[in-house]
Design a protein around this motif. Structure first.
Motif, PDB file in Angstrom:
ATOM      1  N   CYS A  67      -0.174  -9.891  -8.011  1.00 38.30           N
ATOM      2  CA  CYS A  67       1.242 -10.228  -8.169  1.00 38.30           C
ATOM      3  C   CYS A  67       2.060  -9.113  -7.524  1.00 38.30           C
ATOM      4  O   CYS A  67       1.894  -7.933  -7.864  1.00 38.30           O
ATOM      5  CB  CYS A  67       1.595 -10.366  -9.651  1.00 38.30           C
ATOM      6  SG  CYS A  67       3.313 -10.831  -9.952  1.00 38.30           S
ATOM      7  N   LEU A 108       7.498 -11.340 -12.677  1.00 36.49           N
ATOM      8  CA  LEU A 108       7.713 -12.752 -12.979  1.00 36.49           C
ATOM      9  C   LEU A 108       8.247 -12.899 -14.397  1.00 36.49           C
ATOM     10  O   LEU A 108       7.791 -12.211 -15.326  1.00 36.49           O
ATOM     11  CB  LEU A 108       6.400 -13.543 -12.835  1.00 36.49           C
ATOM     12  CG  LEU A 108       5.807 -13.624 -11.429  1.00 36.49           C
ATOM     13  CD1 LEU A 108       4.463 -14.352 -11.454  1.00 36.49           C
ATOM     14  CD2 LEU A 108       6.768 -14.327 -10.479  1.00 36.49           C
ATOM     15  N   GLU A 111       8.218 -15.852 -16.124  1.00 38.63           N
ATOM     16  CA  GLU A 111       7.448 -16.848 -16.868  1.00 38.63           C
ATOM     17  C   GLU A 111       5.955 -16.618 -16.672  1.00 38.63           C
ATOM     18  O   GLU A 111       5.529 -15.813 -15.832  1.00 38.63           O
ATOM     19  CB  GLU A 111       7.837 -18.263 -16.410  1.00 38.63           C
ATOM     20  CG  GLU A 111       9.318 -18.561 -16.493  1.00 38.63           C
ATOM     21  CD  GLU A 111       9.855 -18.526 -17.909  1.00 38.63           C
ATOM     22  OE1 GLU A 111       9.060 -18.721 -18.854  1.00 38.63           O
ATOM     23  OE2 GLU A 111      11.070 -18.300 -18.077  1.00 38.63           O
ATOM     24  N   ASP A 112       5.149 -17.388 -17.435  1.00 38.32           N
ATOM     25  CA  ASP A 112       3.690 -17.301 -17.340  1.00 38.32           C
ATOM     26  C   ASP A 112       3.169 -18.217 -16.237  1.00 38.32           C
ATOM     27  O   ASP A 112       3.865 -19.144 -15.779  1.00 38.32           O
ATOM     28  CB  ASP A 112       3.048 -17.691 -18.671  1.00 38.32           C
ATOM     29  CG  ASP A 112       3.423 -16.730 -19.786  1.00 38.32           C
ATOM     30  OD1 ASP A 112       3.904 -15.619 -19.465  1.00 38.32           O
ATOM     31  OD2 ASP A 112       3.254 -17.103 -20.964  1.00 38.32           O
ATOM     32  N   LEU A 113       1.937 -17.956 -15.821  1.00 30.18           N
ATOM     33  CA  LEU A 113       1.249 -18.802 -14.855  1.00 30.18           C
ATOM     34  C   LEU A 113       0.388 -19.826 -15.585  1.00 30.18           C
ATOM     35  O   LEU A 113      -0.242 -19.516 -16.606  1.00 30.18           O
ATOM     36  CB  LEU A 113       0.370 -17.964 -13.921  1.00 30.18           C
ATOM     37  CG  LEU A 113       1.078 -16.940 -13.034  1.00 30.18           C
ATOM     38  CD1 LEU A 113       0.053 -16.145 -12.246  1.00 30.18           C
ATOM     39  CD2 LEU A 113       2.059 -17.620 -12.094  1.00 30.18           C
ATOM     40  N   SER A 125       0.066 -23.016 -11.147  1.00 35.50           N
ATOM     41  CA  SER A 125       1.466 -23.445 -11.095  1.00 35.50           C
ATOM     42  C   SER A 125       2.350 -22.396 -11.732  1.00 35.50           C
ATOM     43  O   SER A 125       1.905 -21.623 -12.595  1.00 35.50           O
ATOM     44  CB  SER A 125       1.657 -24.791 -11.812  1.00 35.50           C
ATOM     45  OG  SER A 125       0.824 -25.786 -11.259  1.00 35.50           O
ATOM     46  N   TYR A 126       3.620 -22.415 -11.293  1.00 38.56           N
ATOM     47  CA  TYR A 126       4.648 -21.555 -11.890  1.00 38.56           C
ATOM     48  C   TYR A 126       5.919 -22.383 -12.036  1.00 38.56           C
ATOM     49  O   TYR A 126       6.391 -23.007 -11.079  1.00 38.56           O
ATOM     50  CB  TYR A 126       4.922 -20.326 -11.019  1.00 38.56           C
ATOM     51  CG  TYR A 126       5.899 -19.354 -11.621  1.00 38.56           C
ATOM     52  CD1 TYR A 126       5.507 -18.512 -12.657  1.00 38.56           C
ATOM     53  CD2 TYR A 126       7.214 -19.284 -11.176  1.00 38.56           C
ATOM     54  CE1 TYR A 126       6.392 -17.614 -13.224  1.00 38.56           C
ATOM     55  CE2 TYR A 126       8.113 -18.389 -11.737  1.00 38.56           C
ATOM     56  CZ  TYR A 126       7.706 -17.558 -12.766  1.00 38.56           C
ATOM     57  OH  TYR A 126       8.597 -16.672 -13.337  1.00 38.56           O
ATOM     58  N   ASN A 127       6.434 -22.412 -13.284  1.00 36.94           N
ATOM     59  CA  ASN A 127       7.609 -23.242 -13.590  1.00 36.94           C
ATOM     60  C   ASN A 127       7.364 -24.712 -13.229  1.00 36.94           C
ATOM     61  O   ASN A 127       8.211 -25.377 -12.630  1.00 36.94           O
ATOM     62  CB  ASN A 127       8.853 -22.722 -12.872  1.00 36.94           C
ATOM     63  CG  ASN A 127       9.424 -21.480 -13.528  1.00 36.94           C
ATOM     64  OD1 ASN A 127       9.206 -21.240 -14.711  1.00 36.94           O
ATOM     65  ND2 ASN A 127      10.144 -20.684 -12.751  1.00 36.94           N
ATOM     66  N   ASN A 138       7.043 -22.255  -3.211  1.00 39.24           N
ATOM     67  CA  ASN A 138       7.547 -22.211  -4.571  1.00 39.24           C
ATOM     68  C   ASN A 138       8.808 -21.356  -4.601  1.00 39.24           C
ATOM     69  O   ASN A 138       8.905 -20.350  -3.891  1.00 39.24           O
ATOM     70  CB  ASN A 138       6.485 -21.630  -5.518  1.00 39.24           C
ATOM     71  CG  ASN A 138       6.800 -21.914  -6.974  1.00 39.24           C
ATOM     72  OD1 ASN A 138       7.813 -21.475  -7.497  1.00 39.24           O
ATOM     73  ND2 ASN A 138       5.907 -22.647  -7.643  1.00 39.24           N
ATOM     74  N   TRP A 187       9.824 -19.686  -7.218  1.00 37.31           N
ATOM     75  CA  TRP A 187       9.610 -18.556  -8.110  1.00 37.31           C
ATOM     76  C   TRP A 187      10.851 -18.320  -8.970  1.00 37.31           C
ATOM     77  O   TRP A 187      11.333 -19.234  -9.599  1.00 37.31           O
ATOM     78  CB  TRP A 187       9.196 -17.310  -7.321  1.00 37.31           C
ATOM     79  CG  TRP A 187       7.959 -17.543  -6.490  1.00 37.31           C
ATOM     80  CD1 TRP A 187       7.901 -17.779  -5.151  1.00 37.31           C
ATOM     81  CD2 TRP A 187       6.612 -17.639  -6.976  1.00 37.31           C
ATOM     82  NE1 TRP A 187       6.600 -17.994  -4.751  1.00 37.31           N
ATOM     83  CE2 TRP A 187       5.789 -17.907  -5.841  1.00 37.31           C
ATOM     84  CE3 TRP A 187       6.003 -17.494  -8.222  1.00 37.31           C
ATOM     85  CZ2 TRP A 187       4.400 -18.052  -5.959  1.00 37.31           C
ATOM     86  CZ3 TRP A 187       4.628 -17.638  -8.330  1.00 37.31           C
ATOM     87  CH2 TRP A 187       3.846 -17.908  -7.211  1.00 37.31           C
TER      88      TRP A 187
END
Length: 286
Positions: free
Chosen positions: A30, A34, A36-38, A104-106, A158, A160
């Motif tokens: 990374c 970030l 949020e979580d992955l 995925s993210y979000n 993405n 992000w």
């Protein structure tokens, strides 16, 4: 540019029995914080003809995510036989299929890694017995082998944690600020008939008798006429003529002297004739 990049995927139990769980050790990097979580998913493709037979074997949330290298171990259950396209016997599972690891993210997928999975009997002798009908074939003799040497990686863009773009940063009905150059261009030009040091009243009525044109130019006085040249008359004195033309007077004097010499020579000739006559008479008398 992706903020999360997979560096390595290791299948801890490979090959394994068909009924064993999938165990993966995943290492990723990374490069930015970030919020949020992955989310990670492992999908089993039950049929190459339709996606409705795809099974999500398991999923997990990983976070918070620090900047740098990170690793975790992901375990997923084997596929459910009842969700496969109507296998009547374990022998129908023999063949090649695919598993997909998705990240995925979000709720937006940014990478997926696919592997081919070959399913077969655990030994050639058992496979021959099943083929010749000596044995029916049992699930405990089925093994899978994930081809980790030939992954298929697909990446997706993405957003992000990037902020949503706005169409305008000004509230509705507000006017945009003007630059100094536009203000200068829109300013009215000064009246040429008024002085810049004298303030003018914009609300005062305009006097129609005052001209908007500049003051007339005053004509300069005409230059004095040049004096006319003085003409000389023919009655100028001889002294003035001699002073003005010395060469002409010299020629005139020489002309007068020539005339006098000529007169003297004429008189000489006349006297000679007399002498000649007188001498002749004298000689005759002698």
């Amino acid at each position: 540019m992706s903020i999360v990049n997979i560096r390595n995927i290791e299948l801890v139990n490979n090959p394994a029995k068909y009924t064993d769980p999938y165990v993966l050790r995943i290492q990723f990097e990374c490069i930015a914080p970030l919020k949020e979580d992955l989310e990670w998913k492992l999908i089993y493709v039950g049929s190459g003809e339709s996606e409705k037979f795809d099974q999500e074997l398991d999923s997990c949330m990983v976070g918070p995510i620090p900047v740098g290298l990170n690793s975790f171990e992901f375990s997923a259950s084997p596929p459910t036989l009842s969700l496969l396209p109507s296998p009547s016997t374990p022998a129908d599972l023999i063949g090649v299929t695919v598993i997909i690891l998705s990240a995925s993210y979000n709720d937006a997928e940014f990478v997926r890694v696919g592997y081919y999975v070959a399913t077969n009997w655990d030994s050639e002798e058992y496979a021959l017995d099943v083929e010749e009908g000596r044995k029916d074939g049992e699930m405990e003799h089925l093994v899978r082998n994930v081809k980790v040497d030939t992954p298929r990686v697909t990446r997706f863009s993405n957003k992000w944690d990037a902020p949503e773009p706005t169409t305008s940063s000004f509230p509705s009905g507000s006017t945009l600020p003007t630059s100094p150059s536009s203000t200068l261009l829109s300013a009215p030009l000064p009246n040429p008939t008024t002085s810049t040091s004298t303030p003018t009243n914009a609300s005062a009525p305009r006097d129609p008798t005052q001209s908007a044109l500049p003051a007339p130019i005053t004509a300069l006085p005409a230059p004095a006429p040049a004096p006319s040249p003085v003409l000389t008359t023919e009655t100028e004195t001889e002294t003035e003529a001699e002073d003005a033309h010395p060469l002409a007077s010299q020629v005139e004097d020489e002309d007068k002297m020539g005339k006098e010499v000529a007169n003297d020579e004429g008189r000489g000739e006349e006297g000679g004739e007399g002498l000649s006559n007188a001498g002749g008479a004298a000689l005759g008398e002698m």
